[in-house]
Structures are given as C-alpha cells and as structure tokens.
Design a protein around this motif. Structure first.
Motif, PDB file in Angstrom:
ATOM      1  N   VAL A 112      46.813  45.039  44.885  1.00 21.78           N
ATOM      2  CA  VAL A 112      47.689  46.011  44.235  1.00 21.78           C
ATOM      3  C   VAL A 112      47.746  47.270  45.078  1.00 21.78           C
ATOM      4  CG1 VAL A 112      47.456  45.235  41.856  1.00 21.78           C
ATOM      5  CG2 VAL A 112      45.745  46.773  42.806  1.00 21.78           C
ATOM      6  N   MET A 113      48.894  47.943  44.999  1.00 16.39           N
ATOM      7  CA  MET A 113      49.086  49.184  45.721  1.00 16.39           C
ATOM      8  C   MET A 113      48.613  50.319  44.819  1.00 16.39           C
ATOM      9  SD  MET A 113      50.103  49.792  48.678  1.00 16.39           S
ATOM     10  CE  MET A 113      51.469  50.003  49.785  1.00 16.39           C
ATOM     11  N   GLU A 114      47.643  51.095  45.293  1.00 16.16           N
ATOM     12  CA  GLU A 114      47.128  52.209  44.500  1.00 16.16           C
ATOM     13  C   GLU A 114      47.090  53.431  45.398  1.00 16.16           C
ATOM     14  OE1 GLU A 114      43.086  52.255  42.593  1.00 16.16           O
ATOM     15  OE2 GLU A 114      44.055  50.713  41.372  1.00 16.16           O
ATOM     16  N   ASN A 115      47.846  54.463  45.062  1.00 16.70           N
ATOM     17  CA  ASN A 115      47.925  55.666  45.903  1.00 16.70           C
ATOM     18  C   ASN A 115      48.185  55.317  47.365  1.00 16.70           C
ATOM     19  OD1 ASN A 115      47.284  57.212  43.617  1.00 16.70           O
ATOM     20  ND2 ASN A 115      45.106  56.902  43.981  1.00 16.70           N
ATOM     21  N   ASP A 116      49.159  54.459  47.596  1.00 13.62           N
ATOM     22  CA  ASP A 116      49.527  54.047  48.950  1.00 13.62           C
ATOM     23  C   ASP A 116      48.441  53.264  49.681  1.00 13.62           C
ATOM     24  OD1 ASP A 116      52.056  55.050  48.775  1.00 13.62           O
ATOM     25  OD2 ASP A 116      51.505  57.024  49.579  1.00 13.62           O
TER      26      ASP A 116
ATOM     27  N   HIS B 149      29.415  33.457  43.854  1.00 20.28           N
ATOM     28  CA  HIS B 149      30.468  33.847  42.926  1.00 20.28           C
ATOM     29  C   HIS B 149      31.822  33.574  43.549  1.00 20.28           C
ATOM     30  CE1 HIS B 149      27.409  35.919  40.622  1.00 20.28           C
ATOM     31  NE2 HIS B 149      27.020  36.504  41.737  1.00 20.28           N
ATOM     32  N   VAL B 150      32.734  33.128  42.734  1.00 18.19           N
ATOM     33  CA  VAL B 150      34.096  32.912  43.196  1.00 18.19           C
ATOM     34  C   VAL B 150      35.017  33.611  42.210  1.00 18.19           C
ATOM     35  CG1 VAL B 150      35.843  31.197  43.798  1.00 18.19           C
ATOM     36  CG2 VAL B 150      33.426  30.683  44.160  1.00 18.19           C
ATOM     37  N   GLU B 151      35.849  34.503  42.719  1.00 21.25           N
ATOM     38  CA  GLU B 151      36.726  35.273  41.847  1.00 21.25           C
ATOM     39  C   GLU B 151      38.180  35.087  42.248  1.00 21.25           C
ATOM     40  OE1 GLU B 151      35.445  39.319  42.147  1.00 21.25           O
ATOM     41  OE2 GLU B 151      33.592  38.965  41.022  1.00 21.25           O
ATOM     42  N   ILE B 152      39.055  35.223  41.257  1.00 20.86           N
ATOM     43  CA  ILE B 152      40.494  35.195  41.509  1.00 20.86           C
ATOM     44  C   ILE B 152      40.923  36.652  41.678  1.00 20.86           C
ATOM     45  CG2 ILE B 152      42.741  34.455  40.632  1.00 20.86           C
ATOM     46  CD1 ILE B 152      41.056  32.624  38.660  1.00 20.86           C
TER      47      ILE B 152
ATOM     48  N   ALA C  11      56.111  27.381  42.705  1.00 21.32           N
ATOM     49  CA  ALA C  11      54.927  27.440  43.549  1.00 21.32           C
ATOM     50  C   ALA C  11      54.433  28.881  43.657  1.00 21.32           C
ATOM     51  CB  ALA C  11      55.244  26.899  44.930  1.00 21.32           C
ATOM     52  N   VAL C  12      53.134  29.050  43.530  1.00 26.34           N
ATOM     53  CA  VAL C  12      52.516  30.363  43.703  1.00 26.34           C
ATOM     54  C   VAL C  12      51.674  30.295  44.964  1.00 26.34           C
ATOM     55  CG1 VAL C  12      50.870  32.023  42.736  1.00 26.34           C
ATOM     56  CG2 VAL C  12      52.505  30.869  41.236  1.00 26.34           C
ATOM     57  N   GLU C  13      51.921  31.244  45.851  1.00 29.06           N
ATOM     58  CA  GLU C  13      51.226  31.206  47.130  1.00 29.06           C
ATOM     59  C   GLU C  13      49.974  32.072  47.093  1.00 29.06           C
ATOM     60  OE1 GLU C  13      52.312  31.244  51.859  1.00 29.06           O
ATOM     61  OE2 GLU C  13      53.812  31.855  50.383  1.00 29.06           O
ATOM     62  N   LEU C  14      48.879  31.516  47.606  1.00 28.68           N
ATOM     63  CA  LEU C  14      47.643  32.280  47.741  1.00 28.68           C
ATOM     64  C   LEU C  14      47.445  32.571  49.211  1.00 28.68           C
ATOM     65  CD1 LEU C  14      47.273  30.653  44.999  1.00 28.68           C
ATOM     66  CD2 LEU C  14      44.852  31.105  45.312  1.00 28.68           C
ATOM     67  N   LYS C  15      47.263  33.843  49.537  1.00 30.74           N
ATOM     68  CA  LYS C  15      47.136  34.223  50.938  1.00 30.74           C
ATOM     69  C   LYS C  15      46.537  35.619  51.033  1.00 30.74           C
ATOM     70  CE  LYS C  15      51.722  36.178  50.846  1.00 30.74           C
ATOM     71  NZ  LYS C  15      53.104  36.136  51.265  1.00 30.74           N
ATOM     72  N   PRO C  16      46.018  35.953  52.244  1.00 28.89           N
ATOM     73  CA  PRO C  16      45.534  37.317  52.434  1.00 28.89           C
ATOM     74  C   PRO C  16      46.675  38.298  52.194  1.00 28.89           C
ATOM     75  CG  PRO C  16      44.841  35.917  54.252  1.00 28.89           C
ATOM     76  CD  PRO C  16      45.841  35.120  53.437  1.00 28.89           C
ATOM     77  N   GLY C  17      46.405  39.364  51.480  1.00 28.42           N
ATOM     78  CA  GLY C  17      47.451  40.343  51.185  1.00 28.42           C
ATOM     79  C   GLY C  17      48.154  40.063  49.870  1.00 28.42           C
ATOM     80  N   GLY C  18      47.849  38.935  49.258  1.00 25.61           N
ATOM     81  CA  GLY C  18      48.447  38.602  47.976  1.00 25.61           C
ATOM     82  C   GLY C  18      47.371  38.036  47.062  1.00 25.61           C
ATOM     83  N   TYR C  19      47.763  37.119  46.217  1.00 23.11           N
ATOM     84  CA  TYR C  19      46.749  36.451  45.402  1.00 23.11           C
ATOM     85  C   TYR C  19      45.821  35.681  46.316  1.00 23.11           C
ATOM     86  CZ  TYR C  19      49.821  37.320  41.425  1.00 23.11           C
ATOM     87  OH  TYR C  19      50.593  37.904  40.479  1.00 23.11           O
ATOM     88  N   HIS C  20      44.547  35.705  45.988  1.00 22.84           N
ATOM     89  CA  HIS C  20      43.607  34.919  46.774  1.00 22.84           C
ATOM     90  C   HIS C  20      42.378  34.606  45.947  1.00 22.84           C
ATOM     91  CE1 HIS C  20      42.686  39.192  47.503  1.00 22.84           C
ATOM     92  NE2 HIS C  20      41.425  38.809  47.495  1.00 22.84           N
ATOM     93  N   ILE C  21      41.639  33.657  46.443  1.00 23.70           N
ATOM     94  CA  ILE C  21      40.382  33.314  45.793  1.00 23.70           C
ATOM     95  C   ILE C  21      39.273  33.817  46.700  1.00 23.70           C
ATOM     96  CG2 ILE C  21      38.888  31.429  45.056  1.00 23.70           C
ATOM     97  CD1 ILE C  21      41.501  29.892  44.375  1.00 23.70           C
TER      98      ILE C  21
ATOM     99  N   ARG D 217      41.787  43.464  43.308  1.00 23.56           N
ATOM    100  CA  ARG D 217      41.039  43.497  42.063  1.00 23.56           C
ATOM    101  C   ARG D 217      41.018  42.096  41.447  1.00 23.56           C
ATOM    102  NH1 ARG D 217      45.327  47.034  38.640  1.00 23.56           N
ATOM    103  NH2 ARG D 217      46.845  45.406  38.261  1.00 23.56           N
ATOM    104  N   GLN D 218      39.995  41.900  40.663  1.00 21.36           N
ATOM    105  CA  GLN D 218      39.822  40.604  40.027  1.00 21.36           C
ATOM    106  C   GLN D 218      40.797  40.461  38.871  1.00 21.36           C
ATOM    107  OE1 GLN D 218      35.883  39.915  38.504  1.00 21.36           O
ATOM    108  NE2 GLN D 218      36.218  37.730  38.247  1.00 21.36           N
ATOM    109  N   ILE D 219      41.364  39.282  38.720  1.00 21.13           N
ATOM    110  CA  ILE D 219      42.215  39.027  37.564  1.00 21.13           C
ATOM    111  C   ILE D 219      41.631  37.843  36.803  1.00 21.13           C
ATOM    112  CG2 ILE D 219      44.373  40.017  38.429  1.00 21.13           C
ATOM    113  CD1 ILE D 219      45.209  37.232  39.339  1.00 21.13           C
ATOM    114  N   PRO D 220      41.749  37.847  35.478  1.00 21.76           N
ATOM    115  CA  PRO D 220      41.133  36.780  34.685  1.00 21.76           C
ATOM    116  C   PRO D 220      41.880  35.458  34.794  1.00 21.76           C
ATOM    117  CG  PRO D 220      42.287  38.319  33.250  1.00 21.76           C
ATOM    118  CD  PRO D 220      42.365  38.889  34.642  1.00 21.76           C
TER     119      PRO D 220
END
Ligand SMILES: [Cu+2]
Length: 112
Positions: free
Chosen positions: A28-32, A21-24, A49-59, A37-40
């Motif tokens: 997100v910050m939730e209660n500190d 499985h590969v998810e996008i 340019a949109v950057e994909l990296k650990p701590g942000g958007y990633h695949i 989470r997966q986004i569609p």
C-alpha cells in the motif's frame, strides 16, 4: 505466480515447511512510501486471475528454516475458503522472489 478460481473464493492461509510464519501481504502507498501489510484474506473473484508478485500481493516467508534463493521453489500449502465457508487446501511449489530493492525492510529474513 497467478491464482485463479472458477468460483468465488479467497486465499485465507498459507503455510510452508520452509518458514516459521507465512503471511499474505499487500503493498500500500502510505505518505508516498510503499509499505507492505498483512491481510487476512485475498479475494479471488470467479474467473479472474489474481497475480502475486513483488510490489503487489505476495506471500511472505518469515523466519526461514532453510536458505532459499531467487529461482528456488518452496513447497507451500494454500487454504482457500468459498463464500459458504467451505475450506480447501492446495499444495503448490511457489517461486521465490526477493523483496524489491530499496524497500524499508529489504533483504534479511524475508523472501517472497
Ligand atoms: Cu511482504
């Protein structure tokens, strides 16, 4: 890894022969606490340019079929959708990054 598009577009699907499985994902910050989470879809505004990296958007690769390590590249097919619904696939070699240490699901089968 950076994604950019000349026209408005969105990343709607990712596939790789390296994983079941590969998810996008987004972080997100939730209660500190940072959670992922997966986004569609990941919007790519024209010329931005949109950057994909650990701590942000990633695949996220889930249930790896083969061992991958940081620094490896895995083949991946990305599907982009334009605002008129037209889809286009692009084959890339994505750099592998481990989950940020200290994250709740650190390690095991998940690689970015
Ligand atoms: Cu993730």
């Amino acid at each position: 890894m950076r994604l950019s598009s000349k026209a408005d577009s969105a990343l709607v699907q990712a596939e790789s022969p390296a994983a079941q499985h590969v998810e996008i994902h987004e972080m997100v910050m939730e209660n500190d606490v940072m959670k992922m989470r997966q986004i569609p879809r990941l919007a790519l505004p024209a010329g931005q340019a949109v950057e994909l990296k650990p701590g942000g958007y990633h695949i996220m690769l889930i249930d790896l079929k083969t061992q991958v390590h940081e620094g490896n590249h895995v083949p991946m097919t990305l599907t982009f959708e334009s605002p008129d619904g037209k889809r286009e696939t692009v084959n890339i070699e994505a750099p592998v990054r481990p989950l940020a240490s200290g994250s709740p699901s650190g390690g095991h089968h998940h690689k970015h």
